[in-house]
Enzyme design. Structure first.
Site, mmCIF file in Angstrom:
data_model
loop_
_atom_site.group_PDB
_atom_site.id
_atom_site.type_symbol
_atom_site.label_atom_id
_atom_site.label_comp_id
_atom_site.label_asym_id
_atom_site.label_seq_id
_atom_site.Cartn_x
_atom_site.Cartn_y
_atom_site.Cartn_z
ATOM 1 N N LYS A 126 -11.581 -11.298 -8.525
ATOM 2 C CA LYS A 126 -12.308 -11.587 -7.306
ATOM 3 C C LYS A 126 -13.497 -10.634 -7.179
ATOM 4 C CE LYS A 126 -11.003 -11.645 -2.631
ATOM 5 N NZ LYS A 126 -10.078 -11.479 -1.546
ATOM 6 N N LYS A 161 0.820 -1.208 0.000
ATOM 7 C CA LYS A 161 0.000 0.000 0.000
ATOM 8 C C LYS A 161 0.848 1.249 0.000
ATOM 9 C CE LYS A 161 -4.057 -1.937 2.182
ATOM 10 N NZ LYS A 161 -4.858 -1.959 3.406
ATOM 11 N N LYS A 209 -15.840 -4.916 -3.765
ATOM 12 C CA LYS A 209 -16.721 -3.745 -3.755
ATOM 13 C C LYS A 209 -16.133 -2.592 -4.571
ATOM 14 C CE LYS A 209 -14.689 -1.411 0.014
ATOM 15 N NZ LYS A 209 -14.608 -0.251 0.751
#
Ligand code: TRP
Length: 367
Positions: A238, A120, A241
């Site tokens: 996958k 990240k 959201k």
């Protein structure tokens, strides 16, 4: 109560829960609580202080917390069982203090090696590797504050860097032995064991119970990490959201008819019949998996020449599930959730503060 072995995990707060979350995270957690609540203390907490490690919409956090907990309850989490505790991290201040204490026994390099931060916060790692970080003049900070906030959000904050330390505190505070987490968290669990052992050795007492090794955790939970629900529109991905169209994602809040349409238009392939091949035929395999996970038996469809009947059958199962779930969800009252949380938090503050005091004493903060 505290003589029981503790199973502990964080419930990720996610306002847009979808059936991938349901099957991969919520359901296993609920089953675990049902299965073990008589013999173990089950701590399920909302890591709300962890919410800011990556940018979020702060104005939605409270709704997201209540929505997540309500979904767990609606799906059957045995929240009234005396050994099941659902609480919010930030309501137990001892988490923060223990994290600050642990940070002084943690090496910079140790955190730097954590893969989650590396992924990240990759760009900040790259940026600072060859640069001397010098404090800027005050006026310069003022001029640049907007840019600084933006850059921090893009590149990774110290909060993201520190994340595993707070996670270790979450676990060690309650002497948890079993910590069910996804594979992406195993490195954090190993760090938790390391820091616990290091402090126990340094202060020559068993201040912290070491959580079991990842291998033993897997043995205990009989874990099969194979569950991967895929996006219906693009089954090479996958279900997530963050898909912007939402076409391939079925949210727990989707109208059952909308969900049905998404399933009927799921991407499959142009082979001649229905066969299961997870890698080569992701679309049709995903539908077969969903059918099984929602209680059907895929053998009914293997070898069929048309994909339509399989799609309709999956759509029926999921539409029925959503209808029932949304009905249950509408009966969960915000006040009930609030009172459960407060009750657990009162109890957890007692346990946590007692343990924190032992730590404070051992390291010289208390007499
Ligand atoms: N890091 C976990 C995740 O992203 C959430 C979490 C925070 C957690 N603290 C924890 C999980 C302590 C288990 C134990 O999924």
């Amino acid at each position: 109560m505290s003589s029981k072995t503790t199973i502990l995990t964080g419930l990720r707060v996610n306002n847009d829960l979808h059936i991938g979350n349901y099957l991969g995270a919520l359901l296993p957690m609920i089953d675990l609580a049902k299965e073990h609540a008589d013999d173990y203390q089950i701590n399920l907490f909302v890591p709300d202080l962890h919410s800011f490690t990556t940018p979020i919409d702060h104005s939605r956090l409270q709704d997201a917390i209540f929505d997540t907990v309500s979904n767990y309850i609606a799906l059957g989490l045995p929240i009234d069982h005396e050994n099941v505790h659902v609480y919010r991290q930030s309501f137990i201040p001892a988490h923060s203090e223990l994290a600050l204490i642990l940070s002084n026994f943690t090496g910079f390099g140790e955190m730097f090696r954590m893969t989650q931060f590396k992924e990240k916060g990759r760009s900040i790692v790259a940026q600072h590797q060859n640069t001397n970080i010098e404090p800027s003049d005050t006026h310069e900070v003022e001029d640049q504050s907007d840019t600084t906030i933006r850059k921090t959000e893009e590149n990774g904050s110290v909060g993201l860097f520190n994340y595993p330390i707070l996670m270790a505190a979450d676990i060690l505070l309650y002497n948890a032995r079993y910590v069910p987490v996804g594979d992406d968290q195993t490195q954090h669990l190993e760090f938790t064991r390391d820091i616990a052992e290091r402090i126990n050795n340094k202060f020559e007492q068993e201040l912290f119970v070491l959580p079991e090794s990842v291998k033993h955790q897997h043995e205990f939970f009989g874990k099969d990490q194979g569950l991967r629900v895929r996006d219906l529109a693009d089954p090479t991905k996958k279900m997530s959201k963050s898909d912007d169209t939402g076409k391939g994602v079925i949210f727990l809040s989707d109208n059952p008819e909308v969900a049905r349409k998404k399933i009927m238009s799921a991407t499959t392939d142009s082979y001649e019949d229905v066969q299961y091949d997870f890698d080569k035929r992701p679309g049709v395999s995903n539908l077969l998996d969903l059918y099984t996970l929602f209680g059907g038996s895929q053998h009914e469809f293997l070898g069929q020449v048309q994909y339509g009947p399989l799609k309709s059958a999956v759509a029926d199962k999921i539409a029925a599930f959503l209808g029932e779930h949304q009905q249950m969800r509408s009966t969960v009252k915000q006040a009930t959730v609030e009172s459960h949380l407060q009750h657990s938090e009162q109890l957890m503050n007692q346990i946590a503060n007692r343990h924190l005091y032992d730590v404070q004493r051992a390291i010289g903060l208390r007499r």
